[in-house]
Design a protein around this motif. Structure first.
Motif, mmCIF file in Angstrom:
data_model
loop_
_atom_site.group_PDB
_atom_site.id
_atom_site.type_symbol
_atom_site.label_atom_id
_atom_site.label_comp_id
_atom_site.label_asym_id
_atom_site.label_seq_id
_atom_site.Cartn_x
_atom_site.Cartn_y
_atom_site.Cartn_z
ATOM 1 N N GLY A 72 0.832 -1.194 0.000
ATOM 2 C CA GLY A 72 0.000 0.000 0.000
ATOM 3 C C GLY A 72 0.866 1.242 0.000
ATOM 4 N N GLY A 73 0.361 2.303 -0.571
ATOM 5 C CA GLY A 73 1.153 3.514 -0.712
ATOM 6 C C GLY A 73 1.692 3.636 -2.125
ATOM 7 N N LEU A 74 2.308 4.787 -2.417
ATOM 8 C CA LEU A 74 2.722 5.104 -3.783
ATOM 9 C C LEU A 74 4.195 5.494 -3.852
ATOM 10 C CD1 LEU A 74 -0.383 7.287 -4.740
ATOM 11 C CD2 LEU A 74 -0.019 4.863 -5.291
ATOM 12 N N PHE A 75 4.799 5.136 -4.972
ATOM 13 C CA PHE A 75 6.195 5.426 -5.302
ATOM 14 C C PHE A 75 6.167 6.361 -6.512
ATOM 15 C CE2 PHE A 75 9.861 4.491 -7.955
ATOM 16 C CZ PHE A 75 10.918 4.269 -7.091
ATOM 17 N N PRO A 84 -2.589 22.353 -8.946
ATOM 18 C CA PRO A 84 -3.764 21.814 -8.254
ATOM 19 C C PRO A 84 -4.359 20.605 -8.961
ATOM 20 C CG PRO A 84 -3.833 24.204 -8.249
ATOM 21 C CD PRO A 84 -2.659 23.823 -9.118
ATOM 22 N N GLU A 85 -4.391 20.651 -10.295
ATOM 23 C CA GLU A 85 -4.927 19.515 -11.056
ATOM 24 C C GLU A 85 -4.079 18.268 -10.853
ATOM 25 O OE1 GLU A 85 -6.207 18.546 -15.650
ATOM 26 O OE2 GLU A 85 -4.443 19.788 -15.263
ATOM 27 N N CYS A 86 -2.750 18.419 -10.937
ATOM 28 C CA CYS A 86 -1.844 17.279 -10.774
ATOM 29 C C CYS A 86 -1.999 16.667 -9.388
ATOM 30 C CB CYS A 86 -0.403 17.725 -11.013
ATOM 31 S SG CYS A 86 0.836 16.440 -10.733
ATOM 32 N N ILE A 87 -2.000 17.487 -8.356
ATOM 33 C CA ILE A 87 -2.109 16.975 -6.993
ATOM 34 C C ILE A 87 -3.467 16.336 -6.763
ATOM 35 C CG2 ILE A 87 -2.049 17.609 -4.555
ATOM 36 C CD1 ILE A 87 0.678 17.547 -6.043
ATOM 37 N N GLU A 92 -6.376 11.319 -5.789
ATOM 38 C CA GLU A 92 -7.381 10.310 -6.113
ATOM 39 C C GLU A 92 -6.788 8.913 -5.959
ATOM 40 O OE1 GLU A 92 -9.944 12.979 -9.361
ATOM 41 O OE2 GLU A 92 -8.870 11.176 -10.006
ATOM 42 N N LEU A 93 -5.515 8.759 -6.341
ATOM 43 C CA LEU A 93 -4.841 7.475 -6.149
ATOM 44 C C LEU A 93 -4.531 7.236 -4.672
ATOM 45 C CD1 LEU A 93 -2.324 7.474 -9.146
ATOM 46 C CD2 LEU A 93 -4.632 6.542 -9.055
ATOM 47 N N ALA A 95 -6.268 8.202 -2.135
ATOM 48 C CA ALA A 95 -7.499 7.799 -1.464
ATOM 49 C C ALA A 95 -7.784 6.316 -1.645
ATOM 50 C CB ALA A 95 -8.670 8.623 -1.995
ATOM 51 N N GLU A 96 -7.339 5.760 -2.765
ATOM 52 C CA GLU A 96 -7.627 4.359 -3.058
ATOM 53 C C GLU A 96 -6.494 3.417 -2.673
ATOM 54 O OE1 GLU A 96 -9.180 1.595 -6.838
ATOM 55 O OE2 GLU A 96 -8.881 3.763 -7.065
ATOM 56 N N HIS A 97 -5.230 3.905 -2.788
ATOM 57 C CA HIS A 97 -4.090 2.999 -2.647
ATOM 58 C C HIS A 97 -3.124 3.368 -1.519
ATOM 59 C CE1 HIS A 97 -5.348 1.170 -6.400
ATOM 60 N NE2 HIS A 97 -5.312 2.354 -6.992
ATOM 61 N N GLY A 98 -3.344 4.475 -0.845
ATOM 62 C CA GLY A 98 -2.444 4.860 0.236
ATOM 63 C C GLY A 98 -1.584 6.050 -0.118
ATOM 64 N N ASP A 99 -0.953 6.628 0.890
ATOM 65 C CA ASP A 99 -0.212 7.879 0.745
ATOM 66 C C ASP A 99 1.054 7.705 -0.098
ATOM 67 O OD1 ASP A 99 0.265 10.530 1.059
ATOM 68 O OD2 ASP A 99 0.775 10.448 3.189
#
Length: 402
Positions: A72-75, A84-87, A92-93, A95-99
């Motif tokens: 879980g979490g992102l690399f 703002p759009e990029c963040i 969105e990811l 919220a689904e996959h972790g910080d």
């Protein structure tokens, strides 16, 4: 991506969402307005975030890659501008996959990558930041914290990839620092083991036949370069967008390919007076380009049906300073088991095998197994720049092929 999908994206975007307030730190087109396109490459595993940037409407994609970690979490590999759009798209990811857990700066010389890491990291205060060794800055070699990277959570990538907290999921190979006299070059390629995906920065590219979706969100640059003369009014259709993209690619990778003639400034100024568009956006009607009738041959030779190759600028001005080190690095990368390559520029993802990656570096060998196939005449300006930089003592002499 279809025209309807692009139109739908345009309808949903608030212009404030793609504002990049710190554009002046690297004043490249489109300056303060940067759109972001997210694409899922491998379901629930890998996503790319494309933006665009360039000079004089010579624009190419710049790409960040996000990988879901097993626990879980992102690399995050090579952040782009945290608009703002990029963040929002990253969150969105989240919220689904972790910080976001890890942020990687895989280069030491690419300002178009370095400038975004600090601001991006501030949006994710719990992420650890790992950077390629031997970072430097010009004109003063400043500490990383002075370049905006968070000092308490920024680390240098160790030479041994097993010493990182993500070693069970990623391997990496560091192209040793290449001395360019007044600067340095290095790159770190990462292998995501589970998905058999290779992440690279600038070392390898593949050029698509059609303009990437991020470039087509605002086709003005494509249509500008589709002109044959200042007086042309170019219709916005896919054929002209493709024509503009092909010429932009030749500019971006060769600076001045052999198929391009530079007209006299007297003629350019005369033509500007009769140009139908004289706005600032159209450079007041100035169009200092004249393409030979057979210019398409240069693009076809470069594109090579989507084959992998090293950008001519890297071939001529950088990697030839360290052929042995580059070949050793390419051999290590080619020893990995990967099926996909995601570079930070041009096309992605690229379906490719390790031997195709290794073959792209054969220009550094005296007797390559396969010729890279790029026309020598298109390297003329780059060879002249290389000779001039060496003669002026700005860069060291290129080394002999191995």
């Amino acid at each position: 991506m279809s025209d309807d999908e692009l139109a739908n994206i345009l309808e949903q975007i608030n212009p404030k969402d793609f504002t990049w307030s710190f554009w002046f730190t690297l004043p490249l087109y489109p300056y303060s307005k940067r759109r972001t396109l997210r694409q899922e490459i491998i379901k629930d595993t890998i996503w790319t975030f494309d933006q665009m940037q360039g000079i004089f409407y010579v624009i190419v994609p710049i790409r960040m890659t996000v990988v879901k970690l097993d626990e879980g979490g992102l690399f995050v590999y090579a952040p782009v501008a945290p608009t703002p759009e990029c963040i929002r798209l990253v969150n969105e990811l989240v919220a689904e996959h972790g910080d976001v857990k890890y942020i990687i700066l895989p280069t030491i010389s690419g300002l178009e990558h370095k400038v975004f890491v600090g601001p991006f990291a501030r949006c994710f205060p719990h992420a650890q930041v790992f950077v390629a060794p031997n970072q430097w800055s010009f004109p003063l070699n400043l500490p990383l914290s002075w370049l905006g990277l968070p000092p308490k959570r920024t680390y240098i990538l160790p030479a041994d990839s097993s010493q990182t907290p993500f070693a069970d999921q990623f391997d990496y190979a560091i192209l040793d620092t290449i001395d360019l006299g007044s600067g340095k070059f290095a790159e770190v390629a990462f292998l995501h083991k589970r998905s058999h995906t290779l992440l690279v920065t600038d070392s390898i590219i593949s050029v698509p036949e059609n303009p990437p979706a991020i470039i087509q969100l605002d086709p003005y640059a494509l249509l500008f370069h589709a002109k044959d003369q200042a007086a042309d009014i170019v219709v916005d259709n896919q054929a002209n967008r493709r024509k503009g993209w092909h010429r932009i690619t030749l500019f971006a990778l060769y600076f001045r390919p052999s198929a391009l003639e530079v007209p006299s400034w007297g003629g350019v100024l005369r033509d500007a007076f009769t140009a139908p568009e004289k706005s600032y956006k159209a450079y007041f009607g100035l169009f200092p380009f004249k393409w030979r009738h057979d210019w398409q041959r240069s693009f076809d030779a470069l594109q090579g049906n989507g084959r992998l190759f090293v950008a001519p600028i890297l071939q001529t001005l950088i990697l030839n300073r360290a052929p042995r080190e580059t070949i050793n690095w390419a051999n290590k990368v080619a020893s990995w088991d990967f099926r996909w390559i995601i570079p930070c520029h041009f096309d992605a993802p690229i379906k490719a095998e390790p031997q195709q990656f290794r073959q792209a570096f054969s220009f550094l060998e005296k007797q390559p197994a396969v010729s890279p196939g790029l026309p020598e005449e298109d390297f003329k300006l780059l060879r002249e720049i290389d000779a001039g930089l060496y003669k002026s003592g700005i860069v060291p002499q290129a080394q002999e092929k191995v």
